[in-house]
Every structure is written in C-alpha cells, then in structure tokens.
Design an enzyme around this catalytic site. Structure first.
Site, PDB file in Angstrom:
ATOM      1  N   LYS A  59      -6.908   6.902   1.687  1.00  0.00           N
ATOM      2  CA  LYS A  59      -7.157   6.587   3.096  1.00  0.00           C
ATOM      3  C   LYS A  59      -7.307   7.864   3.917  1.00  0.00           C
ATOM      4  O   LYS A  59      -8.228   7.990   4.727  1.00  0.00           O
ATOM      5  CB  LYS A  59      -6.015   5.735   3.651  1.00  0.00           C
ATOM      6  CG  LYS A  59      -5.958   4.328   3.091  1.00  0.00           C
ATOM      7  CD  LYS A  59      -4.724   3.585   3.582  1.00  0.00           C
ATOM      8  CE  LYS A  59      -4.628   2.196   2.981  1.00  0.00           C
ATOM      9  NZ  LYS A  59      -3.414   1.471   3.428  1.00  0.00           N
ATOM     10  N   SER A  78      -1.214   6.081   4.866  1.00  0.00           N
ATOM     11  CA  SER A  78       0.002   5.421   4.410  1.00  0.00           C
ATOM     12  C   SER A  78      -0.351   4.107   3.726  1.00  0.00           C
ATOM     13  O   SER A  78      -1.332   3.457   4.081  1.00  0.00           O
ATOM     14  CB  SER A  78       0.947   5.159   5.597  1.00  0.00           C
ATOM     15  OG  SER A  78       2.203   4.684   5.153  1.00  0.00           O
ATOM     16  N   ASP A  79       0.442   3.745   2.750  1.00  0.00           N
ATOM     17  CA  ASP A  79       0.234   2.473   2.066  1.00  0.00           C
ATOM     18  C   ASP A  79       1.580   1.958   1.576  1.00  0.00           C
ATOM     19  O   ASP A  79       2.491   2.747   1.300  1.00  0.00           O
ATOM     20  CB  ASP A  79      -0.718   2.628   0.881  1.00  0.00           C
ATOM     21  CG  ASP A  79      -1.162   1.287   0.331  1.00  0.00           C
ATOM     22  OD1 ASP A  79      -2.026   0.650   0.968  1.00  0.00           O
ATOM     23  OD2 ASP A  79      -0.648   0.857  -0.713  1.00  0.00           O
ATOM     24  N   GLN A  80       1.679   0.645   1.505  1.00  0.00           N
ATOM     25  CA  GLN A  80       2.944   0.049   1.082  1.00  0.00           C
ATOM     26  C   GLN A  80       2.710  -0.984  -0.014  1.00  0.00           C
ATOM     27  O   GLN A  80       1.811  -1.819   0.086  1.00  0.00           O
ATOM     28  CB  GLN A  80       3.651  -0.613   2.259  1.00  0.00           C
ATOM     29  CG  GLN A  80       5.057  -1.102   1.940  1.00  0.00           C
ATOM     30  CD  GLN A  80       5.740  -1.681   3.170  1.00  0.00           C
ATOM     31  OE1 GLN A  80       5.408  -2.762   3.611  1.00  0.00           O
ATOM     32  NE2 GLN A  80       6.681  -0.933   3.733  1.00  0.00           N
ATOM     33  N   ALA A 115       4.300   4.778   0.809  1.00  0.00           N
ATOM     34  CA  ALA A 115       3.745   6.103   0.520  1.00  0.00           C
ATOM     35  C   ALA A 115       3.133   6.703   1.775  1.00  0.00           C
ATOM     36  O   ALA A 115       2.514   6.004   2.582  1.00  0.00           O
ATOM     37  CB  ALA A 115       2.698   6.014  -0.577  1.00  0.00           C
TER      38      ALA A 115
END
Length: 205
Positions: A59, A78-80, A115
C-alpha cells in the site's frame, strides 16, 4: 535557507479506512490521504504476519510510486489480519458472513496482526513492524451477536467487531503493547518511526 528546505516531508496515509484516518488525526499533524490500488488477496502458504506486512508495504509503495519526481514524503501503509486456530479472518462484507465470524470466535482467543509500514520517498527506505493484539471474545448467544451487528454494522472490519465502539461489549480482554493497534493503526509504533526519521512530531528535535 528557503522555507521548502525547512519544511518537513509530506505525510501521506495510504488507506481508504476512515478508522485509520481518525487515529492519525490524534497525532495533530497535517497529512493527506491516498487510496492505494493493490490486490489484497492473501498468497497461498502465507502466515498472517507475512500477509499483513506484505500488504502494508504494498500500500505504501503503491502510493509512493504515484508521487511526482523529487516529492519528499513519508507514506504510511497499514494492514490488519485476524486469525484463530490457524485460520485467517478477513472483512466479512455481509451480515451473514459477520454473524458466522462472530459465532466461530465466541469464547475463543483471536490474534490481530496490525502491520505498519513507513516509506520514506527521499531515501527509499522502509520501516515495518507487526503489532500483535490478543483478544478474548465473550461466549455470547446468537441473539446478542445479531443485536450487535444490527446496531453497528461492522462489515468493513476484520473480525466483525469495532472495539472502539459497541464491539467492546463482545470482548472479555485485550492484550497488546499498543492500544491503537486493534483499531488498525499502531500509533506508538508510528510515532517511533516518525521520530526516527527526524519528523518534527513533537516540535523541532
């Protein structure tokens, strides 16, 4: 020395999430928002940590790649990914999927991998971290789960529960080094990254 040389790099949040935008506003810094165009499909054999870190970096890099030449920017990605019993849990998208997720998770501990990536366009360097939050869900009946879903419609969040809202009532306990990680943007880690590259988060350093 000109103002342009004294000015800190642009801060850009690479996300379409209103929750991450609201979290970043807590730091009281100016920032822009850009929506990254990437494929978020997990790869076969990836662990939740690897998936979250890969997508967070993708991203940030996607947005950074669209900047003009010479633009000084710090891009936040960011990623979850949520997981229990080795299974990855994504965004439900529908009421039926959300109910199925909550039914599967009730009475269980679920891990949320949040993250974070900070890409510095000036040097091409990347800082990345995975912040793990362990969440114990209450063992609630279907009627309670249905009532929650109808009240908050959390169909756009991994795990189908908004801990910053009524979803907190579904939880027995939260264990994390960063209280904002569960919402989707670990601000303790982000603050550390920004200060590490000299961003004047707390004024001139």
């Amino acid at each position: 020395m000109s103002d342009s040389l004294n000015r800190p790099p642009r801060l850009i949040l690479a996300s379409s999430s209103p929750y991450r935008r609201e979290l970043l506003q807590r730091l009281r810094v100016p920032f822009d928002v850009a929506v990254p165009a990437i494929d978020e499909t997990p790869l076969a054999g990836e662990t939740p940590e690897v998936t979250a870190l890969r997508l967070a970096q993708a991203k940030a890099r996607a947005v950074a790649g669209g900047l003009g030449a010479g633009v000084a920017a710090l891009v936040i990605g960011s990623d979850q990914v949520a997981t229990y019993d080795g299974l990855q849990i994504g965004k439900p998208g529908t009421h039926a999927n959300a109910l199925a997720q909550l039914q599967a998770m009730r009475g269980r501990e679920v891990q949320f991998h949040s993250a974070l990536c900070l890409f510095d366009s000036r040097s091409g360097t990347v800082q990345a971290v995975d912040v793990v939050t362990r969440v114990q869900f209450r063992d609630l009946p279907d009627a309670a789960l249905e009532a929650y879903l109808l009240a908050e419609t959390p169909y756009d969040v991994a795990g189908s529960a908004k801990s910053e809202g009524l979803g907190i009532a579904l939880l027995e306990a939260i264990h994390s080094d960063d209280p904002t990680a569960l919402v989707g943007l670990p601000l303790i880690a982000l603050s550390r990254m920004l200060l590490a590259v000299g961003y004047p988060l707390l004024g001139a350093q």
